[in-house]
Design a protein around this motif. Structure first.
Motif, PDB file in Angstrom:
ATOM      1  N   ARG A  92     -52.092 -16.808   4.457  1.00 50.21           N
ATOM      2  CA  ARG A  92     -51.514 -17.229   3.174  1.00 50.21           C
ATOM      3  C   ARG A  92     -50.090 -17.754   3.374  1.00 50.21           C
ATOM      4  NH1 ARG A  92     -53.892 -12.264   1.544  1.00 50.21           N
ATOM      5  NH2 ARG A  92     -51.923 -11.244   1.030  1.00 50.21           N
ATOM      6  N   ASP A 121     -47.894 -11.762  -5.107  1.00 47.63           N
ATOM      7  CA  ASP A 121     -48.863 -11.292  -4.109  1.00 47.63           C
ATOM      8  C   ASP A 121     -48.718  -9.786  -3.903  1.00 47.63           C
ATOM      9  OD1 ASP A 121     -50.694 -12.768  -1.834  1.00 47.63           O
ATOM     10  OD2 ASP A 121     -49.915 -10.854  -1.146  1.00 47.63           O
ATOM     11  N   LYS A 131     -55.434 -18.141  -1.009  1.00 48.97           N
ATOM     12  CA  LYS A 131     -56.160 -16.957  -1.482  1.00 48.97           C
ATOM     13  C   LYS A 131     -56.902 -16.272  -0.339  1.00 48.97           C
ATOM     14  CE  LYS A 131     -56.848 -18.925  -6.100  1.00 48.97           C
ATOM     15  NZ  LYS A 131     -57.843 -19.314  -7.132  1.00 48.97           N
TER      16      LYS A 131
END
Length: 640
Positions: free
Chosen positions: A493, A518, A486
């Motif tokens: 990420r 995402d 996150k």
């Protein structure tokens, strides 16, 4: 209307002249010492006013009188007002494009009027006035001449070239330079023979300008005259002449340029070396070798660069001596030169410079040995890691990685114990390189220090630490890596996802699946690619399609028992229960719908809704069953 304007203007002029005359008489009468000067000023003002009046009269005859004329309000500043009036009159005529009324001003007795007239004609792009402007190139006033040159160049007036050339005879050097510039802008190649004569001008600035113009005009016929300037008393002229010859003649200019290697001026010798380097002049090697002993360090360095370029192996012995030169830049350039000219044979001479007092010299020695014979550095790695120069320590760690990849034996334990403290270094580049080095060395003892760097202030260091804990199989880093899914940086990420997959394999699917949605397309694409590598693509597609089908079928199966009886009723309930179980199972293994997983919000809501629908269906079925039995018994009673 014109007659009224003319009458008003005439009255103003009469009053102005009367005021000037009265003031002149008063000044000449009341003052003894300064009277002559003031009388003279009055005459000039009167003369300027008469000039303006004369032009106005000519304009009136041609019906080109300006619609408004400025008045002379302050008799004490008569000259200033007269000048202002003339300039405003010219501007007014320009607005009407009254070129024929402007050209008479070119012969005005006042220089500022002539200059202003030329400028106005230039603004109007009145090329038809070129013949009238050309004579002003011989004007007694320099401002008029300069303005005439400017406008004629603007008009691209080739007809003015002979008159511009004649300005070379002017005593003022600035006039000659302006003339040269004008000829260049006019691309007046016919003036080249005359320009060549200015190479012998008494003024340095004129000679320099002449060289520049001849070079711009590509005047190769001037090369012999320019060659003569290689002995000019001004060093800047010698330098510029050399540069011009290099551009005009190429290698034909070599003899003249080589001769300047012995010039008394350092800048000239330096420019000669650079010119010879551009020309790739091997002929200059003997003269360049002599400069290796020059007192100027910059010259020695430049000489080394030229010898490198022309591959002058005959200079190796002299270059080797410079490894001990007092100047660090010379020592550094000598290392590079020997690396290129001698190859592996230079290593023995370069090795001592790994202990040079100057960091950039040690670094160059290290880089050169890496290129020539890196194995020579193996026994010297640990001392290099202890160097006080950050760049050398970084380069040494990179070398450790290179040797590790090539399976060259290094003292790993000693290297690791030296590198681990670098994880806490203030220099982020040191920390980054330390992490990557320990990763290559599989230094598991460094895991605690590397895990700490997962929280580093620098993103590149964090990413390197993420890759390192994955390769070192540091499973204790999994919670931190899961948190990084996150992170606000997309590359972090992605790095955390890759690390989790390396550490957990297929078990990581459930953790990283949310990244499929995402907001950064690179992250979602990378996640999909990594998941497809973990799972069989066909199986993944089958799971996805089956899951989509169940989402639609489950509500139907929840209502179906309401319409069936007997065995079919019980079979439908079994099928419904199985579909719910399958839905729950596929939701947990599908990478595409993480929100439907067991702990997902939408999965819980969906199941509750389906079970509610099933409960309603069963309740209705029960009501129907009870009512059916009641009516059935009633029918039997009546029949009895």
């Amino acid at each position: 209307m014109k007659i009224r304007l003319y009458f008003i203007f005439s009255m103003i002029m009469v009053l102005a002249n009367h005021t000037v005359l009265a003031e002149k008489i008063q000044n000449c009468t009341n003052h003894s010492s300064g009277s002559e000067k003031e009388c003279l000023t009055g005459k000039k003002a009167d003369k300027a006013s008469k000039s303006a009046k004369k032009i106005l009269t000519q304009s009136q005859k041609k019906d080109t009188i300006p619609t408004s004329t400025p008045a002379l309000k302050n008799p004490k500043n008569n000259l200033s007002n007269s000048k202002s009036y003339v300039l405003q009159l010219l501007q007014s005529l320009a607005e009407q494009r009254a070129i024929s009324s402007i050209t008479p001003f070119l012969k005005d007795s006042e220089p500022y009027v002539r200059a202003a007239a030329i400028e106005v004609l230039g603004q109007l792009d009145a090329k038809e006035t070129i013949p009238r402007i050309i004579p002003l190139l011989q004007d007694a006033d320099s401002s008029v001449r300069n303005k005439a040159i400017e406008v004629l160049v603007q008009f691209r007036a080739k007809a003015a070239i002979p008159s511009i050339i004649s300005l070379f005879q002017e005593k003022d050097a600035n006039v000659r330079i302006s003339a040269l510039d004008a000829l260049l802008q006019l691309q007046a190649k016919e003036a080249i023979p005359t320009i060549i004569l200015l190479l012998n001008d008494s003024e340095n600035t004129v000679r320099m300008a002449a060289i520049n113009v001849l070079l711009q005009l590509q005047a190769k016929e001037a090369t012999s005259s320019i060659t003569g300037l290689l002995k000019d008393k001004d060093s800047n002229i010698r330098i510029r002449a050399m540069e011009a010859l290099g551009l005009l003649q190429g290698k034909e200019a070599l003899p003249g340029i080589i001769s300047l290697l012995q010039d008394k001026d350092d800048n000239v010798r330096l420019s000669a070396i650079k010119a010879l380097q551009d020309l790739d002049a091997k002929e200059a090697v003997p003269g360049i070798i002599l400069l290796l002993q020059d007192s100027n360090a910059e010259l020695r360095s430049s000489a080394l660069s030229l010898l490198r370029k022309v591959k002058a192996k005959e200079a190796i012995a002299k270059i080797t001596v410079l490894l001990k030169d007092s100047n660090p830049d010379v020592r550094r350039n000598a290392i590079v030169a020997l690396e290129e000219l001698q190859g592996e044979n230079a290593v023995s001479g370069i090795l001592p410079l790994l202990k040079d007092s100057v960091g950039r010299v040690r670094l160059q020695a290290l880089n050169s040995i890496v290129q020539l014979q890196e194995k020579e550095l193996v026994p010297r790695l640990v001392p290099l890691l202890h160097d006080n120069d950050d760049e050398i320590r970084i380069r040494a760690m990179e070398l450790v990685q290179q040797l590790q990849e090539k399976n060259v034996l290094v003292s790993e334990k000693e290297v690791i114990s030296t590198v681990v403290p670098f994880l806490q270094d203030n220099n982020k580049s040191i920390r980054y390189t330390a992490v990557t080095t320990l990763k290559e060395l599989q230094a598991k003892e460094a895991i605690p220090g590397i895990i700490d760097l997962l929280q580093d202030s620098d993103d590149d260091v964090r990413l390197a630490a993420t890759e390192a804990v994955a390769k070192l199989q540091a499973k204790e880093a999994i919670p931190t890596l899961a948190f990084f899914l996150k992170d606000n940086q997309p590359k972090i990420r992605i790095g955390a996802m890759n690390a989790l997959i390396e550490l957990q394999g297929k078990e990581a699917v459930y953790i990283i699946a949310p990244l499929l949605n995402d907001e950064v397309i690179e992250v979602s694409n990378a996640t999909q690619e990594r998941l497809s590598q973990i799972q069989n693509p066909l199986l993944t597609a089958l799971i996805n399609n089956t899951f989509n089908l169940l989402i639609v079928i489950c509500p139907v199966l929840a209502f179906l028992p309401l319409f069936l009886r007997g065995k079919k009723f019980f079979v439908s309930i079994a099928v419904f229960g199985s579909s719910i179980y399958l839905f729950r199972f596929l939701a947990d293994i599908s990478p595409y719908y993480p929100q439907f997983k067991e702990d997902g919000r939408w999965g819980g809501i969906y199941l509750i809704a389906i079970l509610f629908v099933f409960a309603v269906a069963m309740f209705l079925k029960l009501i129907w069953y009870v009512l059916a039995n009641v009516f059935k018994r009633s029918d039997k009673s009546i029949n009895f």
